[in-house]
Motif scaffolding. Structure first.
Motif, short mmCIF file in Angstrom:
data_model
loop_
_atom_site.label_atom_id
_atom_site.label_comp_id
_atom_site.label_asym_id
_atom_site.label_seq_id
_atom_site.Cartn_x
_atom_site.Cartn_y
_atom_site.Cartn_z
N GLU A 105 18.00 4.10 -0.46
CA GLU A 105 17.03 5.38 -0.85
C GLU A 105 16.87 4.69 -1.85
O GLU A 105 16.14 5.16 -2.35
N HIS B 232 15.58 13.37 -1.30
CA HIS B 232 16.18 12.11 -1.21
C HIS B 232 16.66 11.32 -2.99
O HIS B 232 17.65 10.27 -2.68
N LEU C 5 20.58 12.61 -2.17
CA LEU C 5 21.21 12.09 -1.66
C LEU C 5 21.31 10.37 -2.10
O LEU C 5 22.78 10.27 -2.56
N ARG D 276 24.10 11.96 -5.06
CA ARG D 276 25.35 11.62 -4.44
C ARG D 276 26.06 10.63 -4.63
O ARG D 276 27.53 10.30 -4.63
N LEU E 9 27.00 12.71 3.97
CA LEU E 9 25.93 12.89 5.03
C LEU E 9 25.79 13.91 5.94
O LEU E 9 25.02 14.07 6.07
N TRP F 251 24.87 16.66 3.33
CA TRP F 251 22.99 16.54 3.24
C TRP F 251 22.08 15.95 4.56
O TRP F 251 21.15 16.70 4.28
#
Length: 512
Positions: free
Chosen positions: A115, A158, A161, A164, A182, A185
């Motif tokens: 990511e 992104h 994510l 997080r 996940l 998201w």
């Protein structure tokens, strides 16, 4: 341990002054390099269709001006591929982690690291390509919006994510739970629908704009700059799609190393089902978008060539370049219900596909895998004396019309390419017959399609019947590979139908 051997050369000392390398005054060289490393590529495709292209053919119509200016040597920036165990201590407290838990942490760390790399690459694409080309008026804002699509909107998605995953990481570097993150998201990935559906048109426009010397010059300078990591603009634009199809693999790898009694396992199972559904839906939308794009680029010489099966097709199973037995290059499209044989031409400096034969309904299509050496090239004396290399990798498709058997012999670039075509034809034929409720028999000599040749997202269909059976002798046979030459042009023609332009032949090679 890597051993490096150095060779010492004994030469006379040189007192000549070394001339400094000239600087290239370009915006690409003024852009500060970012810390980024080579992309980890995967061998999957999001497209439902398969495109078979010859390596020798280029989509560009007019070759761009060759790059002749000497460029300074650039040190390619590469990312350091670090593992979780190399970044954090595998000892949590005084207890050594098991190999299974270490592998689980490695898989979670790879997801997070990917990511981070993705966000860097998306920002780089905007900063190093989009913004400079807009500022320097190398492309218009409208053209850049068409090429880059909704790429900028993917960056905060992104980043969210990544944030997080970092918050879930403990001070010791380990991560206990990622499944719930996940599950919350993944629905955001629906925004990939518009980006991936735009890629076919974006690639076509980018290839067209590369014919502009200013665009080619700018992209070449960027390619030779360290920040690009030897990746061209399209590599960066294709990164989101590559990342999308990699998510199921990454999540399954985490699940593989998660103990059965771990509370995160249920969420991971749910996340895997979610991402598979999302990718399948985006894959369908992308395939339909690609199908529409190529249908809009078909050119008809006369109204009788138009077919409702083309208009109603929503799936492009495969397409690419093939040759007939006279060596003429054709571009063949296999839609879900019809096979379309075309010639690639240029019109207004863009690539179009002019119908070369009457479309063939898939439900009436028969096929035959020809052994090497069976086909004689050109139907003349030169074919009789041709070497065996030129008569390899042929297959034949045929159909009946007005009590006549029409056939087309095609040559693929190699045996693997031919097998891919036969697999796609087999699947399309099987799907068409299944839809009509027609029972099929599988020939023992007909090999099953290797799974590796098909997209992981493509639905499997029953195999069709065996190779083309001999037809009754009372049927007239018309082979499309016979030739008719006329002053100023030479083209292959069916004896039953001659598709010509209003002037009798094309105005010139690859021209309307």
């Amino acid at each position: 341990m890597e051993i490096v051997t150095q060779k010492v050369l004994t030469t006379e000392p040189c007192n000549k002054r070394v001339k400094p390398l000239s600087r290239v005054t370009s915006l690409a060289n003024l852009i500060p390099p970012v810390k980024a490393a080579p992309l980890k590529r995967i061998g999957q495709t999001l497209q439902r269709s398969i495109s078979f292209r010859s390596e020798s053919r280029t989509e560009s119509v007019m070759p761009p001006r060759p790059w002749t200016r000497p460029a300074p040597p650039a040190n390619t920036k590469r990312r350091d591929s670090k593992l979780w165990s190399e970044t954090f201590d595998v000892r949590l407290g005084h207890q050594m982690l098991s190999s299974k838990e270490i592998n689980r942490q490695e898989a979670i760390f790879e997801l997070s690291r990917g990511e981070k790399d993705l966000v860097e690459d998306l920002k780089l694409a905007k900063k190093a390509y989009h913004d400079p080309m807009l500022k320097l008026s190398i492309m218009t804002e409208h053209e850049l919006n068409q090429i880059f699509g909704t790429l900028e909107s993917l960056i905060p998605l992104h980043e969210d994510l990544l944030s997080r995953l970092r918050e879930a990481r403990k001070p010791d570097g380990s991560t206990e739970h990622v499944g719930h993150i996940l599950v919350d998201w993944l629905p955001c990935l629906d925004s990939y629908n518009s980006y991936c559906s735009n890629q076919v048109a974006a690639k076509a426009l980018l290839d067209h704009k590369k014919q502009d010397h200013r665009v080619h010059d700018f992209l070449q300078r960027c390619l030779e700059s360290p920040f690009s990591r030897k990746l061209d603009l399209w590599n960066f634009l294709d990164i989101p799609r590559s990342r999308l199809v990699k998510y199921p693999l990454l999540l399954r790898e985490i699940l593989k190393h998660t103990p059965n009694d771990h509370p995160d396992r249920q969420h991971l199972d749910e996340a895997i089902n979610m991402i598979q559904s999302i990718v399948a839906e985006i894959n369908t939308q992308t395939g339909e978008s690609e199908c529409r794009f190529y249908k809009e680029r078909l050119l008809y010489l006369e109204g009788s060539q138009r077919d409702l099966l083309i208009d109603s097709s929503r799936i492009l199973s495969c397409h690419g370049e093939l040759k007939n037995n006279r060596g003429a290059k054709l571009h063949v499209f296999l839609f879900q219900d019809v096979l379309v044989i075309t010639r690639a031409i240029t019109h207004n400096e863009q690539l179009y596909y002019q119908l070369y034969r009457q479309p063939i309904p898939v439900r009436e299509l028969q096929w035959e895998d020809l052994q090497d050496g069976v086909i004689r090239l050109g139907g003349s004396i030169r074919g009789a004396f041709s070497n065996n290399e030129r008569t390899k990798n042929f297959f034949r498709v045929s159909f009946h019309s007005s009590s006549q058997l029409h056939s087309h012999s095609f040559q693929a670039s190699d045996a693997f390419n031919k097998q891919q075509w036969l697999n796609c034809i087999r699947q399309a034929k099987g799907a068409a017959e299944s839809a009509m409720g027609v029972g099929m028999e599988t020939s023992s000599s007909d090999p099953e399609p290797p799974p590796s040749l098909l997209s992981p997202l493509s639905p499997t269909t029953p195999p069709l019947s065996g190779p083309l059976a001999p037809q009754p002798k009372s049927m007239d046979h018309c082979d499309s590979d016979s030739s008719v030459d006329s002053p100023g042009c030479s083209m292959d023609m069916d004896t039953s139908e001659a598709l010509a332009s209003p002037t009798g032949c094309p105005d010139g090679p690859n021209r309307l």
